[in-house]
Design a protein around this motif. Structure first.
Motif, mmCIF file in Angstrom:
data_model
loop_
_atom_site.group_PDB
_atom_site.id
_atom_site.type_symbol
_atom_site.label_atom_id
_atom_site.label_comp_id
_atom_site.label_asym_id
_atom_site.label_seq_id
_atom_site.Cartn_x
_atom_site.Cartn_y
_atom_site.Cartn_z
ATOM 1 N N ALA A 15 0.830 -1.202 0.000
ATOM 2 C CA ALA A 15 0.000 0.000 0.000
ATOM 3 C C ALA A 15 0.867 1.256 0.000
ATOM 4 C CB ALA A 15 -0.944 -0.005 1.198
ATOM 5 N N LEU A 16 1.943 1.244 0.774
ATOM 6 C CA LEU A 16 2.848 2.398 0.799
ATOM 7 C C LEU A 16 3.528 2.608 -0.549
ATOM 8 C CD1 LEU A 16 4.463 2.058 4.344
ATOM 9 C CD2 LEU A 16 2.804 3.771 3.570
ATOM 10 N N ALA A 17 3.912 1.518 -1.204
ATOM 11 C CA ALA A 17 4.516 1.638 -2.535
ATOM 12 C C ALA A 17 3.515 2.224 -3.525
ATOM 13 C CB ALA A 17 5.008 0.279 -3.016
ATOM 14 N N LEU A 18 2.260 1.780 -3.428
ATOM 15 C CA LEU A 18 1.210 2.320 -4.286
ATOM 16 C C LEU A 18 1.014 3.808 -4.036
ATOM 17 C CD1 LEU A 18 -1.086 1.724 -6.324
ATOM 18 C CD2 LEU A 18 -2.548 1.316 -4.338
ATOM 19 N N LEU A 19 0.993 4.203 -2.764
ATOM 20 C CA LEU A 19 0.851 5.620 -2.430
ATOM 21 C C LEU A 19 2.039 6.430 -2.925
ATOM 22 C CD1 LEU A 19 -0.664 5.525 1.166
ATOM 23 C CD2 LEU A 19 -1.762 6.270 -0.946
ATOM 24 N N LEU A 20 3.237 5.899 -2.790
ATOM 25 C CA LEU A 20 4.435 6.603 -3.241
ATOM 26 C C LEU A 20 4.400 6.836 -4.746
ATOM 27 C CD1 LEU A 20 7.246 7.759 -2.621
ATOM 28 C CD2 LEU A 20 8.159 5.469 -2.998
ATOM 29 N N ILE A 21 4.002 5.833 -5.488
ATOM 30 C CA ILE A 21 3.895 5.987 -6.945
ATOM 31 C C ILE A 21 2.840 7.039 -7.280
ATOM 32 C CG2 ILE A 21 3.179 4.825 -9.075
ATOM 33 C CD1 ILE A 21 4.483 2.272 -7.891
ATOM 34 N N GLY A 22 1.724 7.018 -6.560
ATOM 35 C CA GLY A 22 0.685 8.021 -6.781
ATOM 36 C C GLY A 22 1.163 9.426 -6.492
ATOM 37 N N VAL A 23 1.902 9.585 -5.390
ATOM 38 C CA VAL A 23 2.437 10.905 -5.049
ATOM 39 C C VAL A 23 3.427 11.364 -6.110
ATOM 40 C CG1 VAL A 23 3.897 12.126 -3.375
ATOM 41 C CG2 VAL A 23 2.011 10.691 -2.580
ATOM 42 N N LEU A 24 4.275 10.455 -6.576
ATOM 43 C CA LEU A 24 5.236 10.821 -7.631
ATOM 44 C C LEU A 24 4.537 11.232 -8.923
ATOM 45 C CD1 LEU A 24 7.965 8.066 -7.102
ATOM 46 C CD2 LEU A 24 8.111 10.496 -6.519
ATOM 47 N N LEU A 25 3.324 10.730 -9.142
ATOM 48 C CA LEU A 25 2.558 11.092 -10.327
ATOM 49 C C LEU A 25 1.663 12.305 -10.090
ATOM 50 C CD1 LEU A 25 1.604 7.540 -11.595
ATOM 51 C CD2 LEU A 25 3.287 9.104 -12.571
ATOM 52 N N GLY A 26 1.751 12.909 -8.877
ATOM 53 C CA GLY A 26 1.049 14.155 -8.610
ATOM 54 C C GLY A 26 -0.302 14.030 -7.942
ATOM 55 N N HIS A 27 -0.609 12.899 -7.339
ATOM 56 C CA HIS A 27 -1.900 12.710 -6.677
ATOM 57 C C HIS A 27 -1.724 12.821 -5.169
ATOM 58 C CE1 HIS A 27 -3.716 11.421 -10.428
ATOM 59 N NE2 HIS A 27 -2.680 10.618 -10.609
ATOM 60 N N SER A 28 -2.796 13.173 -4.473
ATOM 61 C CA SER A 28 -2.729 13.276 -3.010
ATOM 62 C C SER A 28 -2.898 11.888 -2.394
ATOM 63 C CB SER A 28 -3.804 14.217 -2.482
ATOM 64 O OG SER A 28 -5.064 13.590 -2.513
ATOM 65 N N PRO A 29 -2.144 11.590 -1.336
ATOM 66 C CA PRO A 29 -2.277 10.281 -0.685
ATOM 67 C C PRO A 29 -3.674 10.044 -0.125
ATOM 68 C CG PRO A 29 -0.281 11.389 0.057
ATOM 69 C CD PRO A 29 -1.050 12.370 -0.773
ATOM 70 N N ALA A 30 -4.288 11.071 0.455
ATOM 71 C CA ALA A 30 -5.631 10.908 1.024
ATOM 72 C C ALA A 30 -6.643 10.598 -0.073
ATOM 73 C CB ALA A 30 -6.033 12.170 1.779
ATOM 74 N N GLY A 31 -6.516 11.260 -1.194
ATOM 75 C CA GLY A 31 -7.426 10.993 -2.308
ATOM 76 C C GLY A 31 -7.271 9.579 -2.841
ATOM 77 N N LEU A 32 -6.019 9.132 -2.935
ATOM 78 C CA LEU A 32 -5.771 7.767 -3.406
ATOM 79 C C LEU A 32 -6.337 6.721 -2.448
ATOM 80 C CD1 LEU A 32 -2.129 8.104 -4.746
ATOM 81 C CD2 LEU A 32 -4.203 7.775 -6.080
ATOM 82 N N LEU A 33 -6.139 6.933 -1.145
ATOM 83 C CA LEU A 33 -6.683 5.989 -0.166
ATOM 84 C C LEU A 33 -8.209 5.988 -0.210
ATOM 85 C CD1 LEU A 33 -4.350 6.443 2.929
ATOM 86 C CD2 LEU A 33 -4.610 4.428 1.498
ATOM 87 N N GLY A 34 -8.810 7.162 -0.382
ATOM 88 C CA GLY A 34 -10.261 7.250 -0.493
ATOM 89 C C GLY A 34 -10.782 6.470 -1.681
ATOM 90 N N ILE A 35 -10.118 6.608 -2.817
ATOM 91 C CA ILE A 35 -10.513 5.879 -4.023
ATOM 92 C C ILE A 35 -10.329 4.375 -3.813
ATOM 93 C CG2 ILE A 35 -9.873 5.432 -6.421
ATOM 94 C CD1 ILE A 35 -9.212 8.445 -6.615
ATOM 95 N N PHE A 36 -9.231 4.008 -3.184
ATOM 96 C CA PHE A 36 -8.954 2.587 -2.934
ATOM 97 C C PHE A 36 -10.033 1.954 -2.059
ATOM 98 C CE2 PHE A 36 -6.788 -0.710 -0.380
ATOM 99 C CZ PHE A 36 -6.457 -1.575 -1.400
ATOM 100 N N VAL A 37 -10.378 2.634 -0.969
ATOM 101 C CA VAL A 37 -11.361 2.082 -0.036
ATOM 102 C C VAL A 37 -12.759 2.097 -0.641
ATOM 103 C CG1 VAL A 37 -12.490 2.442 2.203
ATOM 104 C CG2 VAL A 37 -10.013 2.597 2.020
ATOM 105 N N SER A 38 -13.149 3.221 -1.253
ATOM 106 C CA SER A 38 -14.503 3.271 -1.809
ATOM 107 C C SER A 38 -14.640 2.359 -3.022
ATOM 108 C CB SER A 38 -14.871 4.711 -2.183
ATOM 109 O OG SER A 38 -14.090 5.165 -3.274
ATOM 110 N N GLY A 39 -13.590 2.202 -3.775
ATOM 111 C CA GLY A 39 -13.649 1.341 -4.950
ATOM 112 C C GLY A 39 -13.696 -0.133 -4.624
ATOM 113 N N SER A 40 -13.196 -0.513 -3.448
ATOM 114 C CA SER A 40 -13.186 -1.930 -3.092
ATOM 115 C C SER A 40 -14.229 -2.294 -2.041
ATOM 116 C CB SER A 40 -11.801 -2.332 -2.596
ATOM 117 O OG SER A 40 -11.454 -1.572 -1.453
ATOM 118 N N LEU A 41 -14.618 -1.339 -1.191
ATOM 119 C CA LEU A 41 -15.544 -1.641 -0.103
ATOM 120 C C LEU A 41 -16.678 -0.628 0.030
ATOM 121 C CD1 LEU A 41 -12.829 -2.479 2.590
ATOM 122 C CD2 LEU A 41 -14.120 -4.093 1.220
ATOM 123 N N GLY A 42 -16.772 0.320 -0.886
ATOM 124 C CA GLY A 42 -17.687 1.449 -0.734
ATOM 125 C C GLY A 42 -19.148 1.173 -1.000
ATOM 126 N N SER A 43 -19.476 0.070 -1.607
ATOM 127 C CA SER A 43 -20.871 -0.260 -1.900
ATOM 128 C C SER A 43 -20.991 -1.775 -2.005
ATOM 129 C CB SER A 43 -21.302 0.391 -3.214
ATOM 130 O OG SER A 43 -20.651 -0.222 -4.305
#
Length: 147
Positions: A15-43
């Motif tokens: 998960a940390l590696a995924l977040l690091l890659i996202g940050v390097l690509l210009g995304h916020s870590p909180a936004g990425l975690l939100g997408i990860f959680v809602s996309g897998s468990l949100g409904s």
């Protein structure tokens, strides 16, 4: 307990590696975690899709772990999974609907995957062909049969 802790650390590092890659690509870590959680468990749909994608991977991984514990290099789990799926489909398509059809389909899936893995074993005994090579090549054949 030690194996569980190792698994948890591995999942956290992934998960940390995924977040690091996202940050390097210009995304916020909180936004990425939100997408990860809602996309897998949100409904309920997201949970169903998560299970639909993860259960076959987990079961296939467990089958490889059993083979490795037995000292066999089985790289053909994907092909065996596909062969089992084809056998289950064939059984289900030729039986009337009902609870017995489900049991027979599961049995057919087990036997189909086992038969596909037995091809590599037979090639090992008959021609001394390495399991790693034969199981990888059988994966390609299974994918083509599925297609």
């Amino acid at each position: 307990m030690k194996a569980l802790a190792r698994s948890a650390v591995a999942a956290l590092l992934a998960a940390l590696a995924l977040l690091l890659i996202g940050v390097l690509l210009g995304h916020s870590p909180a936004g990425l975690l939100g997408i990860f959680v809602s996309g897998s468990l949100g409904s309920p749909y997201a949970v169903a899709e998560t299970l639909l994608k993860s259960v076959p991977l987990v079961l296939t991984g467990l089958s490889v772990a059993v083979a490795f514990r037995a000292g066999v290099w089985n790289i053909g789990a994907e092909g065996q999974f596909i062969a089992g799926g084809i056998a289950a489909w064939f059984a289900a398509a030729h039986l009337p609907a009902g609870s017995l059809a489900s049991v027979v389909s599961l049995l057919a899936a087990s036997l189909g995957g086992a038969a596909w893995g037995a091809v590599a074993s037979l090639l090992r005994r008959w021609r001394n062909a390495p399991e790693v090579l034969t199981t990888i090549l059988l994966n390609f054949i299974a994918v083509e049969l599925l297609g």
